[in-house]
Design an enzyme around this catalytic site. Structure first.
Site, PDB file in Angstrom:
ATOM      1  N   ASP A  44       9.235   1.311  -7.363  1.00  0.00           N
ATOM      2  CA  ASP A  44       8.116   1.874  -6.620  1.00  0.00           C
ATOM      3  C   ASP A  44       7.095   0.747  -6.499  1.00  0.00           C
ATOM      4  O   ASP A  44       6.994  -0.109  -7.383  1.00  0.00           O
ATOM      5  CB  ASP A  44       7.537   3.072  -7.369  1.00  0.00           C
ATOM      6  N   ASP A  83       3.317   0.948  -5.390  1.00  0.00           N
ATOM      7  CA  ASP A  83       1.977   1.252  -5.905  1.00  0.00           C
ATOM      8  C   ASP A  83       2.042   1.882  -7.288  1.00  0.00           C
ATOM      9  O   ASP A  83       2.760   2.853  -7.509  1.00  0.00           O
ATOM     10  CB  ASP A  83       1.258   2.211  -4.952  1.00  0.00           C
TER      11      ASP A  83
END
Length: 122
Positions: free
Chosen positions: A11, A13
Site C-alpha cells: 500500500d 499511503d
C-alpha cells in the site's frame, strides 16, 4: 532449476509514505475557503481510512459544516490536493533501503493504492 521471484505488493499511503501532511494541507484550504474552523494534523490522521470522500466528510463534521454539501467540499478538496499532492509527503524511515534490498534479492515490487491516478504517479 529455475527459482521464481516473489511479487510483493505494498500500500502506498500510510505504509510506504507519510502523506498525512499533504492530506491535511488540502483539507485546511478547503475548510478555510468555506469559513469553517481548521482541524489539526492529529485529527486528520484519525480521519484517514475509507478514501478521500470519507476523509472530507469527517473533516466537515469535525468543523461543524453541512455534510449535505460534501460533494462541493470534496470537489474543492481535490482541486487543492491535485495542485500540490506531495510537497509535504515523505517516505517513512527505512523504506528506501528496504525496497532496494527486496528488489536486489530478486523480488518483484508493486504498489496498490486508492489514491487518484494523477497524484499516485508523481
Amino acid at each position: 532449476m529455475t527459482q521464481l521471484s516473489t511479487a510483493i505488493v505494498f500500500d502506498l499511503d500510510g505504509t510506504l509514505i507519510d502523506s498525512a501532511p499533504d492530506l491535511h494541507a488540502a483539507g485546511l484550504l478547503m475548510l478555510q475557503e468555506t469559513g469553517l474552523p481548521p482541524v489539526t494534523l492529529e485529527q486528520t490522521i484519525s480521519f484517514i481510512g475509507q478514501g478521500a470522500p470519507k476523509l472530507v466528510e469527517r473533516m466537515i463534521r469535525a468543523s461543524g459544516g453541512d455534510v449535505a454539501q460534501k460533494d462541493q467540499f470534496f470537489a474543492r478538496y481535490m482541486e487543492h490536493y491535485n495542485h500540490d499532492p506531495v510537497s509535504r509527503s515523505a517516505l517513512f524511515p527505512g523504506v528506501a533501503e528496504t525496497l532496494d534490498a527486496l528488489y536486489g534479492a530478486g523480488h518483484r515490487l508493486a504498489i496498490c493504492t486508492n489514491k487518484p491516478e494523477a497524484p499516485a504517479k508523481i
